[in-house]
Design a protein around this motif. Structure first.
Motif, PDB file in Angstrom:
ATOM      1  N   ALA A   1       0.737  -1.069  -0.076  1.00  0.00           N
ATOM      2  CA  ALA A   1      -0.049  -0.038   0.021  1.00  0.00           C
ATOM      3  C   ALA A   1       0.824   1.220  -0.043  1.00  0.00           C
ATOM      4  N   LEU A   2       2.045   1.129   0.540  1.00  0.00           N
ATOM      5  CA  LEU A   2       2.831   2.451   0.976  1.00  0.00           C
ATOM      6  C   LEU A   2       3.695   2.367  -0.280  1.00  0.00           C
ATOM      7  N   MET A   3       4.027   1.039  -1.043  1.00  0.00           N
ATOM      8  CA  MET A   3       4.826   1.159  -2.202  1.00  0.00           C
ATOM      9  C   MET A   3       4.224   1.986  -3.506  1.00  0.00           C
ATOM     10  N   ILE A   4       2.907   1.754  -3.464  1.00  0.00           N
ATOM     11  CA  ILE A   4       2.184   2.362  -4.956  1.00  0.00           C
ATOM     12  C   ILE A   4       2.568   3.877  -4.704  1.00  0.00           C
ATOM     13  N   GLY A   5       2.464   4.543  -3.593  1.00  0.00           N
ATOM     14  CA  GLY A   5       2.774   6.234  -3.791  1.00  0.00           C
ATOM     15  C   GLY A   5       4.037   6.201  -3.913  1.00  0.00           C
TER      16      GLY A   5
ATOM     17  N   GLY B   1       8.063  -1.105   2.535  1.00  0.00           N
ATOM     18  CA  GLY B   1       7.301  -0.450   1.331  1.00  0.00           C
ATOM     19  C   GLY B   1       8.107   0.539   0.824  1.00  0.00           C
ATOM     20  N   ALA B   2       8.679   1.385   1.403  1.00  0.00           N
ATOM     21  CA  ALA B   2       9.624   2.480   0.629  1.00  0.00           C
ATOM     22  C   ALA B   2      10.696   2.123  -0.210  1.00  0.00           C
TER      23      ALA B   2
ATOM     24  N   SER C   1       9.339   7.398   5.045  1.00  0.00           N
ATOM     25  CA  SER C   1       8.701   6.284   5.379  1.00  0.00           C
ATOM     26  C   SER C   1       8.826   6.175   6.793  1.00  0.00           C
ATOM     27  N   VAL C   2      10.105   6.444   7.230  1.00  0.00           N
ATOM     28  CA  VAL C   2      10.250   6.312   8.656  1.00  0.00           C
ATOM     29  C   VAL C   2       9.289   6.950   9.568  1.00  0.00           C
TER      30      VAL C   2
ATOM     31  N   VAL D   1      -2.770   7.444   3.310  1.00  0.00           N
ATOM     32  CA  VAL D   1      -3.655   6.282   3.217  1.00  0.00           C
ATOM     33  C   VAL D   1      -2.737   4.962   3.813  1.00  0.00           C
ATOM     34  N   ALA D   2      -1.537   5.045   3.536  1.00  0.00           N
ATOM     35  CA  ALA D   2      -0.602   4.073   3.978  1.00  0.00           C
ATOM     36  C   ALA D   2      -0.283   4.156   5.450  1.00  0.00           C
ATOM     37  N   VAL D   3      -0.558   5.061   6.091  1.00  0.00           N
ATOM     38  CA  VAL D   3      -0.373   5.297   7.678  1.00  0.00           C
ATOM     39  C   VAL D   3      -1.722   4.184   8.039  1.00  0.00           C
TER      40      VAL D   3
END
Lengths: 848, 263
Positions: free
Chosen positions: A496-500, A780-781, A821-822, A732-734
């Protein structure tokens, strides 16, 4: 069964809320985007409606066909105005004289950024102006300025402002008034404005000709707009046209609709990305919730529930939840869209009032998307749940993870398919541009899904590597181990985080590569060290006196200096760039060009040279004849092609003798390239050239870096704009990471109870969960950065033939993404960590 | 002090590892109030193996939780060794559990992410200290876990998992080990292994063990069995045999109605 579903839902409120959040967010983005787009359009339409308020007919010059060059304007002739005024059906007439000018601020530099600086006649009624201080200009040496101009220029009432246009030299004006616009606005869409007397405005815009940009006509009592239009027909003539006020407003609206629909697509794109990310969140949350209920499901199966019933039960839950959450999301989205309208309207469009439009499609689309996405996302977990063997109800043991070989192979295949789609699309394998674009875009989406499937396989080694960072702390080590204990879950959360991150990394990489490619080519092809030129954003192209060229050439250490004039001309019915220079050969060689055919030692009258691409476009060869009309030219000239230039990458189009520059939009040179001799000190030469142009404020001396950064400033803005995407995806990722962690903490309650029982402190528990969170976020990042670089590289490779030859990695941005991301990990950890540290030890370890 | 005195009962002769005095514990309030412990006073001798028995709802688990600092008491005091734990804050209690108490649970409760060896060393890792390698080696040898150390809990049988849990409980040489139905999830053979180990750790290592159980044959491994009913200690049996435990339970079950009448 439905009853059981409903009761089950009621019993799991916390998990329900977490699942809903993802749906709410996705739906809200869609609704907000649609409302915002409709509202901005309504607001802009209102604004257009206010133009020439009260007028019935607008008379304006007929624009020549095929004329892209808007720097030189035509006008409505004074005789036409007189004829209109003489018409019996006319009650009132107002005139507008307006176009772009350059004005120098307090610091002697040209005022303004991307929004233009406009000259206008005070008396223009196209917008309502309100004098705030001082008075209207009454003499030709006087000017009133907009409040925005005061802000940007640093000048004020009583000061003297220097302004010039294509037609006039730098002229000082006394500022006698400062004004704003109806509604207390300082500016119209961020532009700055100077209001002159009508005659002075005509001098600036039309070189002193007695013509007008537009004439607004009010009908006499009892005459309607259409009757007036008819009555004015003979007066207007062939060079001008009359349209009703309504038609004028419609034209304006059609123009602004292009802009607002771009904004709309942009916003909708945001919304769709949010939805795409939500799919991962919803699917993941359902998987986890169902995993936690396996016993219950097994029990249902044991007492006779069929597989279909289990699937229907889960889908019913998803449907109910999706509908409720999507409805809430639609409501929130509509409210947010309405609220944001005024922010955007005031912040970017400078409109006085805002109109909120709520199209039915907004809540409907939001609910449909939210509901559909939820049910689809729940399908896989539902089917998996139905496969639970009834015997699970009796078991109580830690289960080993299911093998991930299948999902990994699938992921690999899907990734390759997606990459193939991108490559085929970019290489224009398919028939139409649309098909190619769709292939590339769908390919990118498929790559996302593929990599998302691969994440489970990637998570073990990558997380282990990341974990090395936390090994110094035992709690950190446990957190890292927790992050890798369920690869599927970690993978989907990270995805989910990866997408952004992928999106922004890919775009930033591509833009950086374009910039880098430009810079590299610039450095290798251009010999000149210094450039004498004005800001790219100037409303009127900066110019300087041609006499200064000889002085520059006389400076010690200057090897050569080439002046350049530009124009956008009509050549054989097409729009073409035309260059001129007193040293035409130097102008070509300075840009790395070579004469491939013919000769261009000295271009004489009626002789023209062409770059190979332009010659090819027009299908002409040496000796062929073309006709050209320059910006200010009243008649067409015949030219014979005498030379074709190859390898000239920085300059487009054609070359003519400088004698024709009188018909160019600026009769003076726009730029000079200064080649510093080997061994001469560039700094000394720069200082001397600066002295020579000190009295010409619109141009300055720039070196390679300075000039390039001006040319590439647009890319910098684009890169900044796409960071907004990241911010959105991060939010969204959070929520996704919070979801996973909270559910994991719930699942591991007994384990946490044991750890606390045997002496783990609350602080250690908090640290453990935080490390898990940060590890997932960083994972993810990293995935996103990797995928983004890959996508960026694929696109860059595909575009290499068009000149994007360098691949550049935006290192600073990537470092920023990692830092962000951290932060996401830390933020997401707060609630779950607190929850974990407060776990009730007794409740967690008791069985009775 | 005259050394030639006749041997006193074991309870008074040795130091007590855990002391509870006048413990009260109630849950809920008003009509729904359940009194789990009523004025319980008991001492657990150091180096002894004590079992706590009683029917469901007798308060045996509550007693153990209060003794181990996992649950709070309404009235009364608990001492672990010389430390009074009543009124300690969470931080101090956590440290006490970490350093002075070992736990063995019915569900083993091993961390699935760690190997057997890492699970054994878990308390030391949490404390950030280094476990005594000789001591750990000795426990591992005694529990016959040497060839299982690199295995994850999912790769171990129930008996092996519980042996790992035993090793974990003893790893820090705690003042007392609390075992909550340690054989409740095991087959007879594994139960025997675990109980024999607990017995040995008392005899050979001088460990103090307090075990909650409802299995008379498990209780028979103990030096002493304390019986609870309705939140009160109703029997205290020394050197029990399984039969003696069963007899006591029978007799005690017969007394339940009496206890009800007494209320």
């Amino acid at each position: 069964m439905l009853r059981a579903t409903l009761k089950g839902m009621a019993a799991r409120k916390a998990r329900l809320i977490l699942t809903s959040l993802a749906v709410v967010l996705g739906s809200a983005f869609i609704a907000a985007a649609l409302v915002l787009t409709a509202s901005i359009r309504a607001t802009v339409d209102d604004l257009s409606g206010d133009a020439y308020k009260g007028a019935d007919v607008i008379v304006q010059p007929v624009e020549p066909e095929n004329r892209g060059d808007r720097l030189v304007r035509d006008g409505v002739a004074a005789e036409t105005l007189a004829a209109i005024e003489a018409n019996g059906d006319v009650a009132d007439v107002s005139t507008t004289v307006t176009w772009m000018v350059n004005a120098l601020g307090e610091d002697g530099k040209i005022v303004g950024g991307f929004a233009p600086t406009m000259a206008v006649n005070w008396g223009d009624e196209s917008v309502e102006r309100e004098m705030r201080e001082g008075r209207a200009p009454e003499a030709d040496g006087e000017v009133a300025v907009s409040a925005q101009f005061v802000t940007e220029s640093g000048l004020g009432l009583g000061d003297t402002v220097t302004a010039y246009s294509l037609s006039t030299d730098e002229t000082p004006y006394e500022i006698v008034g400062v004004y704003g616009y109806a509604g207390g606005r300082d500016s119209l869409s961020g532009s700055t404005e100077l209001a002159f007397t009508t005659t002075e405005a005509q001098r600036l815009v039309f070189g002193g000709e007695d013509v007008y940009s537009a004439v607004a006509v009010t009908a006499a009592d009892g005459v309607d707009a259409d009757e007036l239009l008819k009555a004015l027909e003979p007066a207007v003539g062939a060079e001008s046209e009359a349209i009703t006020h309504q038609a004028y407003v419609d034209d304006l609206n059609a123009e602004s609709a292009e802009v607002t629909s771009v904004i709309g697509y942009f916003l909708l794109g945001f919304g769709l990305i949010a939805v795409f990310v939500s799919v991962f969140l919803i699917a993941n949350t359902f998987s986890i919730v169902i995993a936690g209920r396996l016993k219950e499901i097994a029990m249902m199966r044991a007492i006779g529930a069929g597989r279909g019933q289990i699937i229907r039960s889960v889908l019913a839950e998803a449907g109910l939840l999706g509908a409720a959450a999507a409805a809430v999301g639609a409501g929130l989205g509509v409210a947010a869209g309405a609220g944001l309208t005024s922010v955007i309207a005031n912040g970017f469009l400078d409109t006085a009032t805002t109109s909120v439009a709520i199209p039915w499609s907004a809540p409907l689309a939001a609910v449909a998307v939210g509901l559909g996405v939820t049910v689809l996302s729940a399908l896989v977990p539902a089917v998996r749940a139905s496969k639970t063997p009834p015997v699970e109800a009796m078991r109580e043991a830690v289960k080993a993870d299911k093998p991930i070989t299948g999902i990994t192979v699938t992921g690999l295949v899907v990734t390759l398919l997606g990459a193939a789609g991108i490559i085929l699309g970019l290489n224009e394998t398919f028939g139409s541009d649309d098909a190619n674009l769709i292939a590339a875009a769908v390919g990118a989406g498929v790559v996302f899904i593929g990599v998302a499937l691969l994440t489970a396989w990637l998570s073990k080694p990558v997380v282990a590597l990341l974990g090395a960072v936390w090994s110094w702390s035992f709690a950190g080590r446990l957190g890292r181990l927790n992050a890798s204990r369920n690869p599927r879950r970690t993978a989907v959360t990270a995805a989910a985080l990866m997408i952004g991150v992928t999106l922004v990394t890919a775009t930033a990489t591509l833009l950086t590569s374009v910039k880098e490619s430009l810079a590299e080519r610039f450095d290798t092809t251009i010999k000149a060290e210094l450039f004498v030129t004005g800001p790219v954003t100037a409303s009127v192209p900066a110019t300087f006196d041609p006499e200064v060229m000889d002085e520059i050439r006389a400076v010690d250490g200057v090897e050569a200096a080439v002046d350049l004039y530009y124009d956008l001309a009509q050549i054989d019915g097409t729009e073409q760039y035309v260059n001129a220079s007193s040293d035409i050969e130097g102008a070509v060689t300075q840009f790395g060009g070579v004469v491939a055919e013919g000769s261009m030692k000295d271009l004489g009258e009626g002789e023209i040279a062409a770059n190979d691409a332009a010659a090819e476009q027009l299908g002409i060869g040496i000796g062929d004849t073309v006709t050209a009309t320059f910006s200010r030219g009243t008649e067409a000239h015949e030219f014979t092609l005498v030379a074709i230039i190859a390898d000239n990458e920085e300059s487009d189009g054609f070359y003519v003798d400088p004698a024709y520059t009188a018909e160019f939009y600026t009769p003076k040179p726009n730029m000079a390239l200064v080649d510093v001799a080997d061994g001469a000190d560039v700094g000394d030469v720069t200082a001397e050239v600066e002295d020579l142009i000190a009295d010409q404020p619109s141009v300055s001396v720039q070196n390679h870096e300075e000039y390039l950064s001006q040319v590439t400033v647009f890319f910098d803005y684009a890169i900044i704009a796409i960071q907004l995407l990241l911010a959105l995806a991060m939010i969204v990722a959070v929520i996704g990471v919070v979801n996973t962690l909270v559910l994991s903490v719930l699942e591991r309650t007994r384990e946490l109870g044991m750890l606390r029982a045997i002496g783990m402190t609350r602080g250690q528990t908090t640290r453990m969960v935080t490390v898990e969170s940060v590890t997932i976020a960083l994972f993810g990042a990293l995935l996103g950065i990797g995928t983004g670089l890959l996508l960026g590289w694929i696109v860059q490779q595909a575009l290499a033939p068009t000149g994007i030859e360098s691949f550049a990695i935006p290192t600073a941005l990537i470092a920023a993404y990692l830092a962000a991301s951290v932060l996401v990990g830390l933020l997401a950890a707060i609630a779950p960590a607190v929850r974990a540290s407060k776990v009730d030890i007794l409740g967690a370890i008791s069985y009775e | 002090m005259p050394l030639a005195n006749p041997p006193a009962p074991q309870l008074t002769r040795t130091r007590s590892a855990v002391t509870a005095a006048n413990l009260w514990r109630a849950y809920g309030s008003g009509e729904a109030q359940v009194v789990a412990l009523r004025d319980v006073s008991v001492q657990f001798a150091s180096g002894a193996f004590t079992a706590i028995m009683g029917p469901s709802g007798s308060g045996k688990s509550t007693l153990m939780h209060c003794l181990a600092g996992l649950d709070t008491t309404d009235r009364g005091t608990v001492r672990i060794g010389e430390t009074a734990i009543t009124g300690l804050n969470d931080k101090a209690l956590t440290k006490l559990r970490r350093d002075k108490i070992g736990f063995i649970f019915q569900q083993f409760n091993l961390l699935p992410t760690l190997t057997a060896e890492e699970n054994i060393l878990l308390p030391a890792s949490i404390a950030g200290t280094k476990a005594d390698p000789e001591w750990i080696a000795r426990i591992i040898a005694t529990l016959d876990l040497a060839d299982r150390l690199t295995h994850k809990p999912t790769e171990l049988s129930g008996g092996q998992q519980q042996r790992v849990a035993c090793a974990r409980a003893l790893a820090t040489r705690p003042e007392v080990v609390f075992a909550d139905e340690p054989t409740g999830n095991l087959d007879t053979r594994s139960s025997g292994e675990v109980l024999r180990f607990l017995r040995r750790s008392v005899d050979d290592f001088g460990q103090t063990i307090v075990m909650v159980t409802h299995d008379p044959s498990a209780a028979a491994h103990a030096d002493r069995v304390v019986f609870l009913a309705d939140g009160q200690i109703v029997e205290d049996l020394h050197r029990p045999t399984a039969d003696a435990v069963i007899d006591t339970m029978r007799g005690f079950e017969n007394r339940v109605p009496l206890a009800g009448e007494a209320r």
